[in-house]
Design an enzyme around this catalytic site. Structure first.
Site, mmCIF file in Angstrom:
data_model
loop_
_atom_site.group_PDB
_atom_site.id
_atom_site.type_symbol
_atom_site.label_atom_id
_atom_site.label_comp_id
_atom_site.label_asym_id
_atom_site.label_seq_id
_atom_site.Cartn_x
_atom_site.Cartn_y
_atom_site.Cartn_z
ATOM 1 N N HIS A 213 0.795 -1.225 0.000
ATOM 2 C CA HIS A 213 0.000 0.000 0.000
ATOM 3 C C HIS A 213 0.826 1.272 0.000
ATOM 4 C CE1 HIS A 213 -3.289 -2.730 0.514
ATOM 5 N NE2 HIS A 213 -4.145 -1.748 0.402
ATOM 6 N N SER A 217 -0.209 -1.069 -6.355
ATOM 7 C CA SER A 217 0.082 -2.191 -7.234
ATOM 8 C C SER A 217 0.893 -1.759 -8.451
ATOM 9 C CB SER A 217 -1.221 -2.820 -7.727
ATOM 10 O OG SER A 217 -1.918 -3.392 -6.655
ATOM 11 N N LYS A 241 -14.163 -7.476 -8.767
ATOM 12 C CA LYS A 241 -13.352 -8.363 -9.599
ATOM 13 C C LYS A 241 -12.725 -9.472 -8.741
ATOM 14 C CE LYS A 241 -9.825 -8.339 -13.156
ATOM 15 N NZ LYS A 241 -8.827 -7.575 -13.881
ATOM 16 N N ASP A 242 -12.264 -9.105 -7.548
ATOM 17 C CA ASP A 242 -11.681 -10.123 -6.662
ATOM 18 C C ASP A 242 -12.727 -11.145 -6.245
ATOM 19 O OD1 ASP A 242 -9.089 -9.324 -6.762
ATOM 20 O OD2 ASP A 242 -9.081 -8.260 -4.846
ATOM 21 N N GLU A 285 5.108 -34.020 -1.812
ATOM 22 C CA GLU A 285 3.923 -33.441 -2.424
ATOM 23 C C GLU A 285 4.335 -32.709 -3.708
ATOM 24 O OE1 GLU A 285 1.201 -34.746 -0.994
ATOM 25 O OE2 GLU A 285 0.346 -32.919 -0.143
HETATM 26 C C1 HEM Z 1 -0.727 -22.048 5.994
HETATM 27 C C2 HEM Z 1 -1.753 -22.779 6.076
HETATM 28 C C3 HEM Z 1 -1.733 -24.311 6.183
HETATM 29 C C4 HEM Z 1 -1.202 -25.236 5.311
HETATM 30 C C5 HEM Z 1 -0.459 -24.938 4.000
HETATM 31 C C6 HEM Z 1 -1.495 -26.557 5.864
HETATM 32 C C7 HEM Z 1 -1.140 -27.770 5.251
HETATM 33 C C8 HEM Z 1 -1.478 -29.030 5.715
HETATM 34 C C9 HEM Z 1 -1.276 -30.262 5.018
HETATM 35 C C10 HEM Z 1 -0.603 -30.402 3.639
HETATM 36 C C11 HEM Z 1 -1.756 -31.279 5.797
HETATM 37 C C12 HEM Z 1 -1.783 -32.783 5.469
HETATM 38 C C13 HEM Z 1 -3.136 -33.185 4.926
HETATM 39 C C14 HEM Z 1 -3.280 -34.680 4.848
HETATM 40 O O1 HEM Z 1 -2.633 -35.295 4.008
HETATM 41 O O2 HEM Z 1 -4.032 -35.223 5.649
HETATM 42 C C15 HEM Z 1 -2.245 -30.691 7.016
HETATM 43 C C16 HEM Z 1 -2.812 -31.406 8.075
HETATM 44 C C17 HEM Z 1 -3.269 -30.844 9.256
HETATM 45 N N1 HEM Z 1 -3.334 -29.491 9.551
HETATM 46 FE FE1 HEM Z 1 -2.770 -27.998 8.324
HETATM 47 N N2 HEM Z 1 -2.158 -26.408 7.050
HETATM 48 C C18 HEM Z 1 -2.315 -25.059 7.296
HETATM 49 C C19 HEM Z 1 -2.942 -24.508 8.403
HETATM 50 C C20 HEM Z 1 -3.366 -25.212 9.541
HETATM 51 C C21 HEM Z 1 -3.872 -24.617 10.751
HETATM 52 C C22 HEM Z 1 -4.014 -23.116 11.013
HETATM 53 C C23 HEM Z 1 -4.174 -25.657 11.622
HETATM 54 C C24 HEM Z 1 -4.718 -25.605 13.032
HETATM 55 C C25 HEM Z 1 -4.432 -24.765 13.895
HETATM 56 C C26 HEM Z 1 -3.893 -26.893 10.939
HETATM 57 C C27 HEM Z 1 -4.099 -28.165 11.476
HETATM 58 C C28 HEM Z 1 -3.873 -29.363 10.820
HETATM 59 C C29 HEM Z 1 -4.149 -30.682 11.365
HETATM 60 C C30 HEM Z 1 -4.747 -30.994 12.745
HETATM 61 C C31 HEM Z 1 -3.763 -31.611 10.378
HETATM 62 C C32 HEM Z 1 -3.821 -33.161 10.464
HETATM 63 C C33 HEM Z 1 -5.105 -33.724 9.975
HETATM 64 C C34 HEM Z 1 -5.030 -34.187 8.542
HETATM 65 O O3 HEM Z 1 -4.030 -34.769 8.151
HETATM 66 O O4 HEM Z 1 -5.994 -33.968 7.811
HETATM 67 N N3 HEM Z 1 -3.402 -26.586 9.681
HETATM 68 N N4 HEM Z 1 -2.075 -29.308 6.944
#
Ligand code: HEM
Ligand code: FES
Lengths: 422, 184
Positions: A213, A217, A241-242, A285
């Site tokens: 900002h 942009s 647009k967004d 991945e």
């Molecule tokens: C920047 C944002 C985030 C990214 C890129 C991300 C990415 C991921 C990925 C790739 C998995 C594995 C999925 C699978 O194969 O099961 C995962 C699982 C998990 N994430 Fe995140 N996550 C994010 C934010 C969060 C937040 C904010 C929380 C909670 C506070 C969270 C809690 C969990 C939990 C509990 C799992 C395990 C359950 C599962 O495997 O489905 N994630 N996350």
């Protein structure tokens, strides 16, 4: 902001905490935005949308997830089978990771093509690279949580990268593991950090937007805003647009959630982690594949390795691969200085535009190779693509940007819009 | 007299250096203090006392026939224990150190030549090499083969071909009796 015709409650708040004028200056009628932005400029708000979705779905998953090696896999299966709408929330989170990287990679290639990293937006770009790094750490640790075979072996291979560091490498790996292998202490800390890092990303995004900002942009012509004629208010033009972009993107995202939820995943991750059996083919991945290809390109006989290690004297091939992998991202921090052109947009730099597209293809090739076993022709292609990746950033960009004579720029954004309308 | 300082100026300069000293020493104490306070927050990540307490494993070698291997778990990692044949031992000791990527004599890797004990974790990026079970590939050198990125280990567990930089690690171990070892 005109406070006179505000609702009395809003007026009361505004007097004590000027949120309404703040919003109006950030996303409202009072935020002048170049009027020629194309759809590539939608991906920043899309990444923001996915970040919010990840945090909401993640917090809900964390209510049902158990971070213990004996229970983690089963707790995720319980989410899938027993928790009300658990399957939906998990698939939203799982595919959200991929959507996040799709949005952010497009966002970054947009920046590379239109020269958005150039002065005065260097810090904006650098903060963006840090956001990418934080996302990578978050996604890596999230993928470990379901404690399947790929979770376990991915974590093992990636944490072992640090063992390549001379002298202290092994101590660092033990420190990361909290034990002598990837085990319960590792899972626990990864859960803690996976919960924390998205909020760190939110913080970085706030700073990113703050920096945005200050100068506003960039735009497809890459020339600066010169007068009011070049801009329109952010609201309603770009809010609309967004939102439209978000609608289209959500259709794409939800297609995977509902019809191909495991498209981006690996079947091996539905096998519980077994520390005594390595899956025959370990792949990260998809969003990590290009870096994985760069890592594996470094074998003893790779000519780039022979050169940078002075014929193997300086370091072994394993360390060289690890350094190259980190360098492939960290080099992006220096883009504003590697590119010496006075003109931002590749629309007026035909040679640079061609180099950009070859680089883009090169990244796709690296991604393809990263998913293939390291044998035969794949090794040769991977090594050439790795060589080209670094050659682009370190040789082609610095030289072409300084030698190429750009095409004639339009007089103003407004003039270019009027000309296009003719 | 322009080249001599007035009393006020001298006082000011004295004061300035005193302030600089206080500033630098305060900042140093704060920096050292912060570093010391940070250490517990870093060290907590290292293996905890109970993790360390579980770090030895005892194994009975009696049932392992010549030419057989078993895998035991030690510190969450597989340990390969191989009862080597005479042929394997002679092959391993015949190799010249010039042919090795990580030169090490076979005798330095074993306490008793027939018992080869080592951590079954590839020194490249941590996969588990094949070769323990009878049907599995043993690689080009008759020992172990890591399928992840193609590392070949010989009958002494030394790296002979592929991206791994080091031989399979030999853990600390001691023979408690003729047929019992304690690993760790
Ligand atoms: C920047 C944002 C985030 C990214 C890129 C991300 C990415 C991921 C990925 C790739 C998995 C594995 C999925 C699978 O194969 O099961 C995962 C699982 C998990 N994430 Fe995140 N996550 C994010 C934010 C969060 C937040 C904010 C929380 C909670 C506070 C969270 C809690 C969990 C939990 C509990 C799992 C395990 C359950 C599962 O495997 O489905 N994630 N996350
Ligand atoms: S982990 Fe064994 S060859 Fe890479």
């Amino acid at each position: 902001m005109d406070t006179n015709n505000m609702h009395p409650v809003m007026k009361w708040v505004e007097h004590r905490l000027p949120v309404f004028s703040f919003l109006d200056h950030s996303l409202g009628t009072q935020y002048p935005t170049p009027k020629n932005l194309n759809y590539w400029w939608n991906f920043g708000s899309l990444a923001g949308l996915v970040l919010v979705i990840m945090i909401v779905s993640g917090i809900v998953l964390a209510m049902h997830y158990t971070a213990h090696v004996d229970y983690a896999f089963n707790s995720v299966e319980r989410i899938m089978r027993d928790v009300n709408y658990g399957w939906l929330i998990r698939y939203i989170h799982m595919n959200g990771g991929s959507m996040f990287f799709i949005a952010v990679y497009i966002h970054m290639f947009r920046g590379l093509y239109f020269g958005s990293y150039q002065a005065p937006r260097e810090l904006l770009w650098i903060i963006g690279v840090f956001i990418l790094l934080a996302m990578m750490a978050t996604a890596f640790m999230g993928y470990v949580l379901p404690w399947g075979q790929m979770s376990f072996w991915g974590a093992t291979v990636i944490t072992n990268l640090f063992s390549a560091i001379p002298l202290v490498g092994d101590s660092i790996v033990t420190l990361l593991w909290g034990g002598f292998s990837v085990d319960n202490p590792t899972l626990n800390r990864f859960f803690s950090l996976h919960f924390l890092l998205p909020f760190v990303i939110v913080g970085l995004v706030v700073v990113h937007i703050w920096a945005l900002h200050v100068h506003g942009s960039n735009n497809p012509t890459g020339i600066d805003v010169k007068s009011e004629q070049d801009t329109v208010g952010f609201h309603p033009y770009f809010t609309v647009k967004d939102f439209f972009g978000m609608g289209v993107f959500m259709i794409f995202y939800m297609f995977f959630v509902f019809y191909a939820p495991n498209f981006f995943g690996e079947p091996d991750n539905y096998i519980p982690a077994n520390p005594l059996v390595t899956p025959p083919h370990i792949v990260p991945e998809w969003y990590f594949l290009p870096y994985y290809a760069i890592l594996r390109a470094f074998t003893g006989d790779f000519f780039v390795y022979q050169i940078v290690s002075l014929g193997g004297l300086l370091m072994d091939a394993k360390l060289a691969g690890v350094l190259a992998m980190f360098a492939s991202i960290l080099l992006l921090l220096f883009m504003p200085w590697l590119d010496g052109s006075k003109v931002r947009s590749c629309s007026f730099r035909p040679i640079m535009a061609m180099a950009f597209w070859i680089f883009f293809l090169d990244c796709l090739v690296l991604g393809y190779i990263g998913g293939k076993p390291a044998e035969g022709i794949y090794i040769t292609i991977g090594q050439f693509a790795t060589f080209y990746y670094f050659a682009h950033l370190l040789v082609i960009v610095p030289l072409v940007s300084r030698l190429e004579r750009p095409k004639q720029l339009p007089d103003s954004i407004n003039a270019s819009v009027l000309k296009a309308a003719e | 007299m322009s080249d001599t300082a007035t009393p006020e100026q001298t006082a000011e300069i004295d004061d300035q250096s005193k302030r600089d000293f206080l500033f630098v020493s305060t900042a140093s104490v704060a920096a050292v203090g912060t570093a010391l306070a940070a250490w517990p927050f870093i060290d907590q990540m290292n293996p905890a006392a109970d993790t360390l307490a579980l770090s030895t494993t005892e194994v009975d070698l009696e049932p392992i026939e010549e030419g057989q291997s078993i895998t035991v778990v030690w510190r969450g990692k597989p340990v390969f224990i191989r009862h080597r044949t005479a042929k394997e031992i002679s092959e391993a000791s015949a190799v010249k150190s010039a042919d090795l990527i990580d030169p090490e004599g076979d005798a330095e890797r074993v306490q008793k030549p027939q018992w080869l004990i080592m951590v079954g974790v590839c020194t490249h990026l941590g996969c588990i090499p094949l070769g323990q079970k009878s049907g599995e590939s043993k690689g080009d050198f008759g020992g172990w083969f890591c399928p992840c990125h193609g590392s070949h280990y010989d009958t002494s567990g030394r790296i002979r071909k592929g991206p791994a930089p080091k031989n399979l690690a030999v853990p600390e171990y001691s023979f408690l009796s003729e047929s019992k070892v304690k690993i760790g």
